[in-house]
Design a protein around this motif. Structure first.
Motif, PDB file in Angstrom:
ATOM      1  N   GLY A 297       0.529  -1.192  -0.330  1.00 55.09           N
ATOM      2  CA  GLY A 297       0.121   0.212  -0.414  1.00 55.09           C
ATOM      3  C   GLY A 297       0.601   1.267   0.134  1.00 55.09           C
ATOM      4  N   GLU A 298       2.015   1.538   0.500  1.00 58.65           N
ATOM      5  CA  GLU A 298       3.033   2.643   0.665  1.00 58.65           C
ATOM      6  C   GLU A 298       3.690   2.906  -0.530  1.00 58.65           C
ATOM      7  N   GLU A 299       3.586   1.715  -1.182  1.00 65.09           N
ATOM      8  CA  GLU A 299       4.467   1.596  -2.757  1.00 65.09           C
ATOM      9  C   GLU A 299       3.555   2.236  -3.772  1.00 65.09           C
ATOM     10  N   GLN A 300       2.318   1.306  -3.165  1.00 65.13           N
ATOM     11  CA  GLN A 300       0.937   1.409  -4.787  1.00 65.13           C
ATOM     12  C   GLN A 300       1.395   3.440  -4.454  1.00 65.13           C
ATOM     13  N   GLU A 301       0.995   4.176  -2.884  1.00 59.97           N
ATOM     14  CA  GLU A 301       0.961   5.496  -2.593  1.00 59.97           C
ATOM     15  C   GLU A 301       2.131   6.273  -2.819  1.00 59.97           C
ATOM     16  N   ARG A 302       3.346   6.057  -3.460  1.00 57.19           N
ATOM     17  CA  ARG A 302       4.308   7.049  -3.579  1.00 57.19           C
ATOM     18  C   ARG A 302       4.030   6.941  -4.941  1.00 57.19           C
ATOM     19  N   LEU A 303       3.778   5.373  -5.969  1.00 55.02           N
ATOM     20  CA  LEU A 303       3.517   4.886  -6.841  1.00 55.02           C
ATOM     21  C   LEU A 303       2.920   5.900  -7.778  1.00 55.02           C
ATOM     22  N   ASN A 304       1.589   6.521  -6.974  1.00 55.22           N
ATOM     23  CA  ASN A 304       0.044   7.202  -7.338  1.00 55.22           C
ATOM     24  C   ASN A 304       0.855   8.522  -7.463  1.00 55.22           C
ATOM     25  N   GLU A 305       1.429   8.662  -6.395  1.00 50.13           N
ATOM     26  CA  GLU A 305       2.216  10.677  -6.445  1.00 50.13           C
ATOM     27  C   GLU A 305       3.309  11.057  -6.997  1.00 50.13           C
ATOM     28  N   VAL A 306       3.440  10.086  -7.436  1.00 52.65           N
ATOM     29  CA  VAL A 306       4.979  10.266  -8.856  1.00 52.65           C
ATOM     30  C   VAL A 306       3.650  10.353 -10.271  1.00 52.65           C
ATOM     31  N   VAL A 307       2.609  10.081 -10.400  1.00 51.26           N
ATOM     32  CA  VAL A 307       2.543   9.801 -11.343  1.00 51.26           C
ATOM     33  C   VAL A 307       1.782  11.198 -11.394  1.00 51.26           C
ATOM     34  N   GLU A 308       0.794  11.767 -10.794  1.00 56.89           N
ATOM     35  CA  GLU A 308      -0.055  12.932 -10.541  1.00 56.89           C
ATOM     36  C   GLU A 308       0.771  14.037 -10.611  1.00 56.89           C
ATOM     37  N   GLN A 309       2.229  13.882 -10.112  1.00 56.11           N
ATOM     38  CA  GLN A 309       3.066  15.221  -9.867  1.00 56.11           C
ATOM     39  C   GLN A 309       3.591  15.675 -11.328  1.00 56.11           C
ATOM     40  N   ALA A 310       3.715  13.989 -12.329  1.00 55.39           N
ATOM     41  CA  ALA A 310       4.147  14.219 -13.350  1.00 55.39           C
ATOM     42  C   ALA A 310       3.100  14.907 -14.600  1.00 55.39           C
ATOM     43  N   HIS A 311       2.172  14.997 -14.381  1.00 57.55           N
ATOM     44  CA  HIS A 311       0.823  14.735 -14.816  1.00 57.55           C
ATOM     45  C   HIS A 311       0.779  15.983 -14.935  1.00 57.55           C
ATOM     46  N   ALA A 312       0.853  16.977 -13.529  1.00 54.38           N
ATOM     47  CA  ALA A 312       0.145  18.127 -13.228  1.00 54.38           C
ATOM     48  C   ALA A 312       1.531  19.389 -13.851  1.00 54.38           C
ATOM     49  N   SER A 313       2.603  18.172 -14.155  1.00 58.15           N
ATOM     50  CA  SER A 313       3.247  19.328 -14.533  1.00 58.15           C
ATOM     51  C   SER A 313       3.321  19.341 -16.281  1.00 58.15           C
ATOM     52  N   GLY A 314       2.312  18.393 -16.632  1.00 60.14           N
ATOM     53  CA  GLY A 314       1.818  18.126 -18.083  1.00 60.14           C
ATOM     54  C   GLY A 314       2.899  17.223 -19.098  1.00 60.14           C
ATOM     55  N   MET A 315       3.236  16.691 -17.861  1.00 61.36           N
ATOM     56  CA  MET A 315       4.723  15.150 -18.684  1.00 61.36           C
ATOM     57  C   MET A 315       3.997  13.846 -18.665  1.00 61.36           C
ATOM     58  N   LYS A 316       3.979  12.520 -19.358  1.00 61.36           N
ATOM     59  CA  LYS A 316       3.276  11.874 -19.527  1.00 61.36           C
ATOM     60  C   LYS A 316       3.774  10.977 -18.748  1.00 61.36           C
ATOM     61  N   VAL A 317       4.111   9.210 -18.385  1.00 62.09           N
ATOM     62  CA  VAL A 317       4.848   8.345 -17.862  1.00 62.09           C
ATOM     63  C   VAL A 317       4.848   7.571 -18.199  1.00 62.09           C
ATOM     64  N   ARG A 318       6.265   6.657 -18.152  1.00 55.82           N
ATOM     65  CA  ARG A 318       6.152   5.516 -18.464  1.00 55.82           C
ATOM     66  C   ARG A 318       7.752   4.738 -17.213  1.00 55.82           C
ATOM     67  N   PHE A 319       7.238   3.539 -16.956  1.00 52.68           N
ATOM     68  CA  PHE A 319       8.607   2.902 -16.227  1.00 52.68           C
ATOM     69  C   PHE A 319       9.263   1.810 -16.892  1.00 52.68           C
ATOM     70  N   TRP A 320      10.310   1.578 -16.420  1.00 57.95           N
ATOM     71  CA  TRP A 320      11.285   1.004 -17.704  1.00 57.95           C
ATOM     72  C   TRP A 320      11.384  -0.425 -16.726  1.00 57.95           C
ATOM     73  N   GLY A 321      12.048  -2.092 -17.336  1.00 57.63           N
ATOM     74  CA  GLY A 321      12.504  -2.568 -15.504  1.00 57.63           C
ATOM     75  C   GLY A 321      10.984  -3.463 -15.351  1.00 57.63           C
ATOM     76  N   THR A 322      10.090  -3.327 -15.643  1.00 56.30           N
ATOM     77  CA  THR A 322       8.778  -3.983 -14.733  1.00 56.30           C
ATOM     78  C   THR A 322       8.681  -4.943 -15.006  1.00 56.30           C
ATOM     79  N   PRO A 323       8.586  -6.010 -13.954  1.00 54.86           N
ATOM     80  CA  PRO A 323       8.664  -7.841 -14.848  1.00 54.86           C
ATOM     81  C   PRO A 323       7.666  -7.960 -15.842  1.00 54.86           C
ATOM     82  N   ASP A 324       8.292  -8.896 -17.882  1.00 54.08           N
ATOM     83  CA  ASP A 324       7.694  -8.796 -17.656  1.00 54.08           C
ATOM     84  C   ASP A 324       7.781 -10.193 -19.008  1.00 54.08           C
TER      85      ASP A 324
END
Length: 383
Positions: A297-324
């Motif tokens: 839950g803590e990791e999800q909350e932090r991830l949400n904040e990261v994306v919200e911050q980027a979107h508020a600044s007009g930037m899209k988001v992607r992550f690399w290195g996810t398990p695939d």
């Protein structure tokens, strides 16, 4: 007389702007716009204004908005559309049929790693003939004859010509070509500069329906890259339709201050050239910070904040290195998976669920068909 009155009016407005508390570059933009209306061969600023976006150079005290409009959380992919919103073909050149496999699955973004091509054709005096190009490969010591132009530039031009200038007719957003410059600045700055110099030349032929995002070893300052010289020639600003991504600052995984809207250090002149936050997923980074394959839950909350911050600044988001998953081609399991936690795809699906909850814009994957189905069904079902 009416025309003369208009000229006097705009001259008066321009005079007020020049003496008022407005940045000089805004005044230049206004002067250029007026010059284009009234005409004349002495309009030196008219050409410059064509390269200045309408939201550039905003004074946050006068207009408190980021240089790029804030972004809404993306929804689920439309299962009936020809494209799959969110589908990003990671290292697309390693697929069986580069670009075409991505397009067949509706990918809206493809990624190519590039290096400055080694000279292979020499003239009589040992000088390389023809234009210098970028070869598409993952590692420096790989041998390949595939070039960025052959695999992506020319095919995208051809497809756009067949579809009225678009890659997917009817889609509002441009198709994205992510070019990862693999030459490292700190190892060989001239090679790094040469890669950008060549790339700027190559992408100018792309249609408006394609945007380019430079990734990998991107500059922290576009101004410094633009002013850099190679063989007496300035690199210059990227062509229209081209931007950069940037890595967040770890361990907090925040945007650099000069790109973070709301920061005292926010720099709109730089921010207009950075369109994407490109974060690393793994241990000690932005997603699965403890590396246990689960998102707390803590990791999800932090991830949400990261994306919200980027979107508020007009930037899209992607992550690399996810398990695939291990193998690139997978089109589903041959045998049913028993015991979800032990299944090969379980960590990937947990990561995708977390990315979906956070509202990321691009899902980085080597498995186009499985990812397409997951995105079109919004994570429902067994993949």
């Amino acid at each position: 007389m009416e025309y003369g009155g208009v000229v006097l009016l705009v001259a008066a407005i321009l005079g007020a702007v020049m003496v008022g508390d407005v940045p000089g570059r805004v005044a230049d933009f206004c002067a250029a716009a007026i010059c284009r209306v009234t005409g004349g061969e002495d309009c030196e600023l008219a050409g410059q204004a064509a390269d200045v976006g309408p939201l550039a150079y905003r004074d946050p005290t006068l207009d408190p908005r980021p240089v790029r409009p804030p972004l809404d959380r993306p929804g689920c992919a439309d299962p009936d559309a020809a494209w799959t919103e969110g589908l990003h073909a990671h290292n697309d050149y390693e697929n069986g049929t580069p670009l075409q496999d991505a397009l067949d699955n509706g990918a809206i973004s493809v990624e190519a790693d590039v290096w400055v091509a080694k000279p292979v054709e020499l003239g009589e005096e040992g000088i390389m003939e023809g234009r210098q190009e970028l070869s598409v490969r993952h590692d420096a010591d790989e041998t390949t004859s595939e070039t960025l132009r052959d695999l992506y530039i020319d095919p995208l031009i051809e497809r756009a010509e067949e579809n009225g200038g678009e890659i997917y007719p009817g889609r509002d957003e441009p198709f994205r070509l992510v070019i990862e410059i693999k030459e490292k600045e700190d190892k060989n700055r001239d090679k790094w500069l040469e890669a950008y110099q060549i790339a700027y030349r190559e992408i100018q032929d792309l249609p408006e329906g394609v945007e380019v995002v430079f990734s990998g070893d991107t500059p922290s300052s576009v101004a410094e890259l633009a002013d850099a010289e190679l063989d007496g020639e300035r690199i210059g600003l990227p062509p229209r339709g081209a931007t950069f991504d940037i890595a967040p600052e770890y361990p907090d995984c925040t945007l650099p201050e000069h790109l973070r809207f709301g920061s005292d250090a926010y720099d709109p002149d730089e921010a207009r050239y950075f369109s994407t936050l490109n974060g690393e997923w793994g241990e000690g980074k932005c997603g699965d910070q403890d590396g246990d394959g689960h998102i707390s839950g803590e990791e999800q909350e932090r991830l949400n904040e990261v994306v919200e911050q980027a979107h508020a600044s007009g930037m899209k988001v992607r992550f690399w290195g996810t398990p695939d998953g291990k193998d690139r081609a997978g089109h589903g399991r041959f045998f049913p998976c028993i015991g979800y936690d032990s299944c090969e795809n379980a960590p990937r699906e947990r990561a995708w669920d977390a990315l979906h909850e956070a509202g990321v814009d691009f899902y980085n994957t080597d498995h186009l068909t499985q990812s397409r189905d997951w995105l079109r069904e919004c994570g429902e079902g067994d993949f």
